[in-house]
Write an enzyme that holds these catalytic residues in place. Sequence first.
Site, PDB file in Angstrom:
ATOM      1  N   SER A   1      18.733  28.472  70.692  1.00  0.00           N
ATOM      2  CA  SER A   1      18.118  29.058  69.504  1.00  0.00           C
ATOM      3  C   SER A   1      17.645  27.941  68.595  1.00  0.00           C
ATOM      4  O   SER A   1      18.209  26.843  68.608  1.00  0.00           O
ATOM      5  CB  SER A   1      19.125  29.931  68.751  1.00  0.00           C
ATOM      6  OG  SER A   1      18.618  30.349  67.498  1.00  0.00           O
TER       7      SER A   1
ATOM      8  N   TYR B   1      27.767  30.915  65.421  1.00  0.00           N
ATOM      9  CA  TYR B   1      26.554  31.108  66.214  1.00  0.00           C
ATOM     10  C   TYR B   1      25.812  29.786  66.400  1.00  0.00           C
ATOM     11  O   TYR B   1      25.411  29.441  67.514  1.00  0.00           O
ATOM     12  CB  TYR B   1      25.646  32.130  65.535  1.00  0.00           C
ATOM     13  CG  TYR B   1      24.440  32.510  66.361  1.00  0.00           C
ATOM     14  CD1 TYR B   1      24.548  33.415  67.408  1.00  0.00           C
ATOM     15  CD2 TYR B   1      23.185  31.961  66.100  1.00  0.00           C
ATOM     16  CE1 TYR B   1      23.445  33.771  68.176  1.00  0.00           C
ATOM     17  CE2 TYR B   1      22.074  32.306  66.856  1.00  0.00           C
ATOM     18  CZ  TYR B   1      22.221  33.208  67.888  1.00  0.00           C
ATOM     19  OH  TYR B   1      21.125  33.539  68.647  1.00  0.00           O
TER      20      TYR B   1
END
Length: 248
Positions: free
Chosen positions: A141, A154
């Site tokens: 990401s 995350y």
Amino acid sequence: MFKDSVVVVTGGAQGIGKGIVLAYARHGAKVVIADLNDGLGQQLEQDMLAQGYAVLFVQTDVTKEQDIVQLMQRAVEQYGTIHILINNAGQFQHISPYDVTFEEWNHLLHTNLTSAFFCAREAAKVMRHNVKGGSIVSLASTRAEMSEPNTEAYAATKGGIVALTHALARSLGPDQITVNCISPGWIETGDYEALRPVDHVQHLSGRVGVPEDIAQACLYLTNPVNHFVTGINLTVDGGMTKKMMYEE
């Protein structure tokens, strides 16, 4: 391009994963859909089989090593081998660092990062016996490089994916297995028409991304003609991370 290639996609029953599954199937691949959601997985399998695609759904909890082992075994039992693995399964977590529990942290770590390693390990055990090896792509990401508040777990898992990628590329290279990752930016998996003009103009491309954008990147990285490309993190974000915040 991918006719008769065997592709395993984790988290493949919805969102970005579903877009990746459909892309490979349309290019002639035999696709194994792994997902925790049994209802969505079975429905996608039925819909695709009705359209003449070669697909198999295997309900899989990627936080469990035995589920991962069984997933790869089912793929080999059904199609004989594995050529491509797409590590897409993952969850998002938005919790203050003052409040996140040990269990919540570890659950996300196992779901997003640990699973990617063990899926790669089990798939590579099969790929190394292929004449032309294989390809592994994991979904990282842009949050591996930039953050909003309360997303520490995350961000850590996605940063870990980037590091894991070049480490595996080094270890698996002698077996002709390429290992890369993709860092998506804003990829809309819901109601695209509900997006506002201000959402689109944040991107140099002039639009928010869609799952097909990530699928196209997967197709590029796993195409055997691109075997020279390994160990990289490919950012696919419409240029959003290159746009300065105070730009007019």
